[in-house]
Design a protein around this motif. Structure first.
Motif, mmCIF file in Angstrom:
data_model
loop_
_atom_site.group_PDB
_atom_site.id
_atom_site.type_symbol
_atom_site.label_atom_id
_atom_site.label_comp_id
_atom_site.label_asym_id
_atom_site.label_seq_id
_atom_site.Cartn_x
_atom_site.Cartn_y
_atom_site.Cartn_z
ATOM 1 N N GLU A 254 0.818 -1.221 0.000
ATOM 2 C CA GLU A 254 0.000 0.000 0.000
ATOM 3 C C GLU A 254 0.851 1.270 0.000
ATOM 4 N N ILE A 255 1.998 1.240 0.662
ATOM 5 C CA ILE A 255 2.887 2.409 0.640
ATOM 6 C C ILE A 255 3.558 2.522 -0.713
ATOM 7 N N LEU A 256 4.002 1.408 -1.232
ATOM 8 C CA LEU A 256 4.643 1.404 -2.544
ATOM 9 C C LEU A 256 3.689 1.926 -3.618
ATOM 10 N N ALA A 257 2.451 1.508 -3.573
ATOM 11 C CA ALA A 257 1.468 1.919 -4.581
ATOM 12 C C ALA A 257 1.023 3.366 -4.430
ATOM 13 N N ASN A 258 0.909 3.847 -3.188
ATOM 14 C CA ASN A 258 0.329 5.165 -2.961
ATOM 15 C C ASN A 258 1.313 6.307 -2.821
ATOM 16 N N SER A 259 2.538 6.043 -2.390
ATOM 17 C CA SER A 259 3.390 7.187 -2.096
ATOM 18 C C SER A 259 4.807 7.116 -2.631
ATOM 19 N N ARG A 260 5.223 6.020 -3.142
ATOM 20 C CA ARG A 260 6.625 5.911 -3.557
ATOM 21 C C ARG A 260 6.810 5.892 -5.078
ATOM 22 N N ARG A 261 5.734 5.989 -5.821
ATOM 23 C CA ARG A 261 5.768 6.060 -7.283
ATOM 24 C C ARG A 261 6.630 4.960 -7.918
ATOM 25 N N LYS A 262 6.738 3.874 -7.203
ATOM 26 C CA LYS A 262 7.469 2.698 -7.678
ATOM 27 C C LYS A 262 8.909 3.009 -8.077
ATOM 28 N N LYS A 263 9.489 4.023 -7.450
ATOM 29 C CA LYS A 263 10.891 4.359 -7.688
ATOM 30 C C LYS A 263 11.816 3.502 -6.827
ATOM 31 N N TYR A 264 11.397 3.280 -5.565
ATOM 32 C CA TYR A 264 12.170 2.474 -4.628
ATOM 33 C C TYR A 264 11.267 1.402 -4.040
ATOM 34 N N GLY A 265 11.849 0.245 -3.763
ATOM 35 C CA GLY A 265 11.095 -0.836 -3.160
ATOM 36 C C GLY A 265 11.225 -0.884 -1.653
ATOM 37 N N GLY A 266 12.100 -0.046 -1.105
ATOM 38 C CA GLY A 266 12.340 -0.015 0.335
ATOM 39 C C GLY A 266 13.532 0.872 0.618
ATOM 40 N N GLN A 267 14.093 0.696 1.799
ATOM 41 C CA GLN A 267 15.263 1.478 2.180
ATOM 42 C C GLN A 267 16.388 0.570 2.634
ATOM 43 N N ALA A 268 17.603 0.952 2.286
ATOM 44 C CA ALA A 268 18.820 0.353 2.835
ATOM 45 C C ALA A 268 19.445 1.443 3.692
ATOM 46 N N GLN A 269 19.621 1.148 4.969
ATOM 47 C CA GLN A 269 20.061 2.165 5.911
ATOM 48 C C GLN A 269 21.381 1.793 6.573
ATOM 49 N N LYS A 270 22.249 2.758 6.673
ATOM 50 C CA LYS A 270 23.458 2.676 7.485
ATOM 51 C C LYS A 270 23.115 3.424 8.767
#
Length: 176
Positions: free
Chosen positions: A99-115
């Protein structure tokens, strides 16, 4: 979940979308308590079910992750009086729910990689200002508090809990 690697060695999610390169910051006071902010819903308040989190944000192109962590910390909390005391080995990742991927991330990123970085707060609490962040940044938090590290996973949205558990474990030697 198996994480595929790109030519640069940066993880990607299984659907082929890249992770957004980000940093996360665990701010510790002199009693080993952790700083958390309550996410602003855009109205100067928060009505989210899981609204508390540690500071985090994106890494700009060609930006050093540690410098990005201190920049994001300042932009979100006004904190400048902090020293990096530890960092995680490698990148911690989470995938956005559908739901977040479809509504707010415009399918640019699938998640986050964090340091992730642990920093010691060395200033006075009056330095912390989440309502009027510096340099014209929009407030991301509507309030803040110090909490015990073991409480963090229960405060964050479920899809980020594994990362928070790993951060708490990585920095457990620094917390009360």
């Amino acid at each position: 979940m198996t994480i595929n690697q790109t030519a640069q060695g940066f993880p990607t999610v299984e659907n082929g979308l890249p992770y957004r390169p980000c940093v996360g910051i665990m701010v510790l006071n002199d009693q080993g308590k952790v700083w958390v902010g309550k996410r602003d819903d855009g109205q100067g308040a928060s009505h989210y079910e899981y609204s508390w989190q540690m500071p985090q944000g994106g890494i700009d192109a060609k930006e050093d992750p540690q410098k990005a962590a201190l920049r994001e910390l300042y932009e979100e909390t006004s904190i400048r009086s902090a020293t990096v005391i530890a960092e995680t080995d490698g990148w911690l990742t989470y995938d956005y729910p559908a739901e977040i991927l479809a509504n707010s991330r415009r399918k640019k990123y699938g998640g986050q990689a964090q340091k992730w970085y642990a920093v010691r707060f060395e200033g006075k609490e009056s330095e912390i200002d989440v309502l009027s962040p510096p340099d014209g940044h929009k407030p991301e938090f509507c309030e803040w508090a110090w909490t015990a590290a073991d409480k963090l996973p229960s405060l964050i949205v479920p899809f980020k809990r594994d990362v928070y558990q790993r951060v708490v474990a990585a920095f457990s030697h620094l917390t009360a």
